[in-house]
Motif scaffolding. Structure first.
Motif, PDB file in Angstrom:
ATOM      1  N   VAL A 119       0.842  -1.196   0.000  1.00  0.00           N
ATOM      2  CA  VAL A 119       0.000   0.000   0.000  1.00  0.00           C
ATOM      3  C   VAL A 119       0.882   1.252   0.000  1.00  0.00           C
ATOM      4  N   GLY A 120       1.935   1.213   0.834  1.00  0.00           N
ATOM      5  CA  GLY A 120       2.853   2.351   0.911  1.00  0.00           C
ATOM      6  C   GLY A 120       3.535   2.628  -0.422  1.00  0.00           C
ATOM      7  N   LEU A 121       3.906   1.551  -1.127  1.00  0.00           N
ATOM      8  CA  LEU A 121       4.584   1.704  -2.421  1.00  0.00           C
ATOM      9  C   LEU A 121       3.674   2.398  -3.429  1.00  0.00           C
ATOM     10  N   LEU A 122       2.428   1.953  -3.475  1.00  0.00           N
ATOM     11  CA  LEU A 122       1.477   2.550  -4.404  1.00  0.00           C
ATOM     12  C   LEU A 122       1.349   4.049  -4.130  1.00  0.00           C
ATOM     13  N   ARG A 123       1.295   4.385  -2.843  1.00  0.00           N
ATOM     14  CA  ARG A 123       1.180   5.775  -2.450  1.00  0.00           C
ATOM     15  C   ARG A 123       2.404   6.576  -2.892  1.00  0.00           C
ATOM     16  N   SER A 124       3.602   5.991  -2.683  1.00  0.00           N
ATOM     17  CA  SER A 124       4.834   6.684  -3.070  1.00  0.00           C
ATOM     18  C   SER A 124       4.864   6.971  -4.558  1.00  0.00           C
ATOM     19  N   VAL A 125       4.474   5.961  -5.350  1.00  0.00           N
ATOM     20  CA  VAL A 125       4.551   6.120  -6.802  1.00  0.00           C
ATOM     21  C   VAL A 125       3.619   7.235  -7.267  1.00  0.00           C
ATOM     22  N   VAL A 126       2.378   7.193  -6.780  1.00  0.00           N
ATOM     23  CA  VAL A 126       1.437   8.251  -7.164  1.00  0.00           C
ATOM     24  C   VAL A 126       1.960   9.600  -6.656  1.00  0.00           C
ATOM     25  N   GLY A 127       2.539   9.596  -5.459  1.00  0.00           N
ATOM     26  CA  GLY A 127       3.089  10.827  -4.881  1.00  0.00           C
ATOM     27  C   GLY A 127       4.158  11.449  -5.758  1.00  0.00           C
ATOM     28  N   ILE A 128       5.077  10.617  -6.267  1.00  0.00           N
ATOM     29  CA  ILE A 128       6.149  11.140  -7.122  1.00  0.00           C
ATOM     30  C   ILE A 128       5.574  11.755  -8.380  1.00  0.00           C
ATOM     31  N   ILE A 129       4.596  11.058  -8.976  1.00  0.00           N
ATOM     32  CA  ILE A 129       3.984  11.577 -10.204  1.00  0.00           C
ATOM     33  C   ILE A 129       3.395  12.962  -9.913  1.00  0.00           C
ATOM     34  N   LEU A 130       2.746  13.102  -8.773  1.00  0.00           N
ATOM     35  CA  LEU A 130       2.135  14.383  -8.424  1.00  0.00           C
ATOM     36  C   LEU A 130       3.192  15.462  -8.207  1.00  0.00           C
ATOM     37  N   ILE A 131       4.276  15.128  -7.503  1.00  0.00           N
ATOM     38  CA  ILE A 131       5.314  16.130  -7.242  1.00  0.00           C
ATOM     39  C   ILE A 131       5.951  16.588  -8.552  1.00  0.00           C
ATOM     40  N   LEU A 132       6.272  15.613  -9.410  1.00  0.00           N
ATOM     41  CA  LEU A 132       6.901  15.980 -10.682  1.00  0.00           C
ATOM     42  C   LEU A 132       5.960  16.834 -11.531  1.00  0.00           C
ATOM     43  N   SER A 133       4.669  16.494 -11.522  1.00  0.00           N
ATOM     44  CA  SER A 133       3.735  17.319 -12.308  1.00  0.00           C
ATOM     45  C   SER A 133       3.634  18.720 -11.732  1.00  0.00           C
ATOM     46  N   ALA A 134       3.594  18.798 -10.387  1.00  0.00           N
ATOM     47  CA  ALA A 134       3.502  20.113  -9.762  1.00  0.00           C
ATOM     48  C   ALA A 134       4.713  20.956 -10.128  1.00  0.00           C
ATOM     49  N   ASN A 135       5.891  20.319 -10.110  1.00  0.00           N
ATOM     50  CA  ASN A 135       7.117  21.039 -10.459  1.00  0.00           C
ATOM     51  C   ASN A 135       7.048  21.560 -11.886  1.00  0.00           C
ATOM     52  N   LYS A 136       6.565  20.711 -12.806  1.00  0.00           N
ATOM     53  CA  LYS A 136       6.426  21.111 -14.214  1.00  0.00           C
ATOM     54  C   LYS A 136       5.438  22.265 -14.354  1.00  0.00           C
ATOM     55  N   LEU A 137       4.284  22.107 -13.692  1.00  0.00           N
ATOM     56  CA  LEU A 137       3.247  23.136 -13.798  1.00  0.00           C
ATOM     57  C   LEU A 137       3.735  24.465 -13.230  1.00  0.00           C
ATOM     58  N   ALA A 138       4.379  24.398 -12.067  1.00  0.00           N
ATOM     59  CA  ALA A 138       4.855  25.623 -11.435  1.00  0.00           C
ATOM     60  C   ALA A 138       5.871  26.322 -12.328  1.00  0.00           C
ATOM     61  N   GLN A 139       6.734  25.513 -12.970  1.00  0.00           N
ATOM     62  CA  GLN A 139       7.746  26.073 -13.851  1.00  0.00           C
ATOM     63  C   GLN A 139       7.098  26.741 -15.056  1.00  0.00           C
ATOM     64  N   LYS A 140       6.051  26.087 -15.554  1.00  0.00           N
ATOM     65  CA  LYS A 140       5.391  26.566 -16.752  1.00  0.00           C
ATOM     66  C   LYS A 140       4.639  27.875 -16.480  1.00  0.00           C
ATOM     67  N   PHE A 141       3.876  27.897 -15.372  1.00  0.00           N
ATOM     68  CA  PHE A 141       3.009  29.044 -15.132  1.00  0.00           C
ATOM     69  C   PHE A 141       3.671  30.176 -14.363  1.00  0.00           C
ATOM     70  N   THR A 142       4.645  29.841 -13.510  1.00  0.00           N
ATOM     71  CA  THR A 142       5.133  30.890 -12.618  1.00  0.00           C
ATOM     72  C   THR A 142       6.652  31.014 -12.553  1.00  0.00           C
ATOM     73  N   ASP A 143       7.356  30.268 -13.414  1.00  0.00           N
ATOM     74  CA  ASP A 143       8.824  30.335 -13.405  1.00  0.00           C
ATOM     75  C   ASP A 143       9.430  29.912 -12.082  1.00  0.00           C
ATOM     76  N   TYR A 144       8.678  29.170 -11.287  1.00  0.00           N
ATOM     77  CA  TYR A 144       9.200  28.750  -9.997  1.00  0.00           C
ATOM     78  C   TYR A 144       9.508  27.268 -10.069  1.00  0.00           C
ATOM     79  N   ARG A 145      10.615  26.876  -9.456  1.00  0.00           N
ATOM     80  CA  ARG A 145      10.934  25.447  -9.420  1.00  0.00           C
ATOM     81  C   ARG A 145      11.058  24.996  -7.978  1.00  0.00           C
ATOM     82  N   ILE A 146      10.448  23.842  -7.700  1.00  0.00           N
ATOM     83  CA  ILE A 146      10.587  23.317  -6.352  1.00  0.00           C
ATOM     84  C   ILE A 146      12.025  22.874  -6.142  1.00  0.00           C
ATOM     85  N   PHE A 147      12.580  22.230  -7.181  1.00  0.00           N
ATOM     86  CA  PHE A 147      13.971  21.785  -7.080  1.00  0.00           C
ATOM     87  C   PHE A 147      14.638  21.865  -8.440  1.00  0.00           C
TER      88      PHE A 147
END
Lengths: 296, 292
Positions: free
Chosen positions: A268-296
């Motif tokens: 269960v934890g693994l499934l959560r981690s995988v979905v979590g990474i996808i979300l973080i990477l998408s957020a990073n992409k979106l933030a970069q695209k819309f606001t020039d901000y990068r989480i990392f």
């Protein structure tokens, strides 16, 4: 010569941190194979038998699992929406307060709950919403029967959202208050000369000025969709409300560590981690695209 | 007065009322807890206490003084914060500094950076981490509360960004004077990023002080629990009762004033550093999130 010395110093500085990361972050990653095993502690990872995707299949079969994933997302999404709105509204209201001393004092007070742990705040919340507590006493004045807020599946989720927003809105408003100060005062002067009232100024100047920050914060909140708040729920819930309040994290703790079903918990934890990474990477992409901000 | 200014006055009043309501919602529950801790038990369990104590008494604090487990847990928390602060700050600074260099200045920066980000994004999760701690025989030791989180990556990145903001010319001048990277870090970079350093330091203190979960997982003996885990356990017996009637009964007979006193005392250290914190965390958050 000089450069070689620098390189050595840099590597040497990185060393302790890397050792700890290897031991406590990278080695546990190998433990994930437990999710594909019928892990038996006495036999260890090398001795336990492989079961392929059985744990995942089992996970999807148990009726609880749908409920748990749904609970996680519903609770988290409500918290993000209500939390963001209340933080923005509070920042806008506080921004209109011109008495500096009062403003300072109120800021200090509303930032505070964020720094108290749920282990502590749970007692506060339970006191207030208990069967004989002040809220029920208040409702009693209007002839409303007392409600078991913390033990009712109808009420528990709204309570989670309410208390989470209560804890975090002050802290959440900091960033909005900061970006409000960066709006050019000249715009307000020009607007009031043009006869715009306060509401119009809010609508046409303040909110558009705040928009980049709102978009940024909301984007960065995206990964939290799987983070419905372990600390809060763990400290507030009880078996009566598992149905409406059990989330992935509380489930992994209970099934994995308390009931010692290590393989299922890891799966269960693994499934959560995988979905979590996808979300973080998408957020990073979106933030970069819309606001020039990068989480990392 | 014009209609416009009257409207504006009314708006002001409404705004004040709303902001005060928000503020009081944060203040009153906490004052209530303090009031309960200073009231007598009968008044507290009859829910007669608002924000002023009823039948003012120090008795719950006197009882608290003789609760040796509470003070043992308190000292474990203090020890944990001290050790945790030392370990976290050292590792954070040492890791963030080389990472803040360009890959031109520090060959290998990219490799390290990717490893750190990977560790931030992906983890084995609760259970595999537990297994590692167990295998290292750290269970039941205070180090199990400190070492697994020895490198707080979020803070490392915050600090790394602060280091990157230090003007390059300062370093170049020192290099000409023959300073080593250790001297440059200690004499130039650290003093310049002091505000950020203070921010992450305060986050670290609060984090260690507030954490109850680590001990729940890694510490088996309740007598070795830090304060927040001890407090958290107070409500556990109530939590595991499913019968609503029994739940109410339990709540009635539990020593509410003593529990309130425990919570007040365990929150006190945080309240003492809070005024100093505020200045830093506000700027810390703003620097970390809004980039103009």
């Amino acid at each position: 010569m000089r450069n070689k010395k620098d390189q050595a110093a840099f590597h040497f500085m990185m060393l302790p941190g890397m050792i700890f990361l290897i031991i406590f972050s990278f080695i546990p990653m190998f433990g994930i194979v437990m999710a594909f095993q019928n892990y038996i502690p006495a036999k260890g990872i090398s001795g336990s038998s492989w079961v392929g995707l059985d744990n995942f299949k089992f996970m999807l079969q148990i009726p609880d699992s749908k409920q748990i994933f749904a609970n996680t997302i519903i609770i988290a999404v409500w918290k993000i929406i209500v939390g963001t709105l209340v933080s923005i509204i509070f920042a806008l209201l506080l921004n209109e307060i011109r008495v500096r001393f009062a403003k300072r004092f109120m800021q200090t007070v509303v930032y505070l709950p964020n720094f108290l742990s749920w282990a502590i705040l749970a007692t506060v919340v339970m006191n207030i919403f208990s069967y004989e507590g002040p809220i029920n006493a208040f409702l009693g004045w209007f002839g409303i029967d007392p409600i078991l807020f913390m033990a009712s599946n109808d009420w528990f989720r709204p309570m989670l959202v309410l208390t989470d927003v209560w804890k975090g809105f002050g802290y959440g408003s900091i960033i909005y208050l900061a970006s409000l100060t960066s709006i050019d005062p000249g715009q307000y002067e020009a607007a009031s000369i043009d006869g715009a009232n306060r509401f119009k100024q809010l609508w046409y100047i303040t909110l558009p000025g705040l928009m980049p920050t709102i978009i940024l914060v909301t984007t960065l909140n995206l990964p939290n969709v799987l983070n419905a708040g372990f600390d809060q729920i763990f400290n507030l819930y009880n078996p009566l409300v598992y149905q409406s309040a059990d989330i992935i994290d509380t489930y992994v703790y209970r099934v994995g560590l308390v009931e010692r079903q290590y393989s299922l918990g890891t799966a269960v934890g693994l499934l959560r981690s995988v979905v979590g990474i996808i979300l973080i990477l998408s957020a990073n992409k979106l933030a970069q695209k819309f606001t020039d901000y990068r989480i990392f | 007065m014009t209609a416009q200014t009257i409207k504006s006055r009314i708006a002001d009043v409404i705004i004040w009322i709303l902001v005060l309501a928000f503020t009081l919602s944060c203040l009153v529950p906490l004052l209530n807890l303090v009031a309960i801790s200073f009231s007598d038990n009968a008044a507290a369990s009859a829910n007669l206490v608002s924000i002023f104590p009823v039948n003012f008494t120090f008795s719950s604090y006197e009882k608290l003084l003789s609760d040796s487990q509470f003070w043992r847990s308190f000292m474990i928390s203090v020890e944990r914060v001290a050790l945790g602060l030392l370990v976290n700050m050292t590792l954070m600074i040492l890791t963030a500094y080389p990472l803040s260099k360009s890959s031109k200045q520090f060959r290998g920066q990219k490799v390290y950076m990717n490893l750190v980000i990977f560790a931030m994004l992906f983890s084995g999760g609760l259970i595999p981490t537990f297994m590692v701690v167990k295998q290292l025989h750290l269970l039941d030791s205070i180090w199990s509360l400190i070492l697994p989180g020895a490198v707080p990556i979020g803070n490392v990145i915050l600090l790394m960004n602060a280091f990157r903001g230090v003007p390059k010319s300062l370093e170049e001048a020192a290099t000409i004077d023959g300073a080593s990277q250790w001297t440059i870090l200690g004499r130039i970079y650290l003093p310049v990023v002091l505000p950020t350093l203070a921010t992450v330091m305060l986050f670290t203190i609060v984090g260690h002080w507030n954490d109850y979960f680590g001990a729940l997982v890694y510490i088996n003996k309740a007598s070795n629990y830090p304060l927040q885990t001890y407090i958290q356990q107070l409500s556990v017996e109530v939590q595991n009762v499913t019968d609503p009637e029994k739940l109410m009964e339990l709540a009635k007979i539990s020593d509410r004033t003593l529990n309130a006193a425990k919570i007040v005392v365990s929150t006190l250290p945080l309240l003492l550093i809070y005024p100093f914190m505020q200045k830093y965390f506000v700027s810390g958050i703003v620097v970390g999130s809004v980039k103009e």
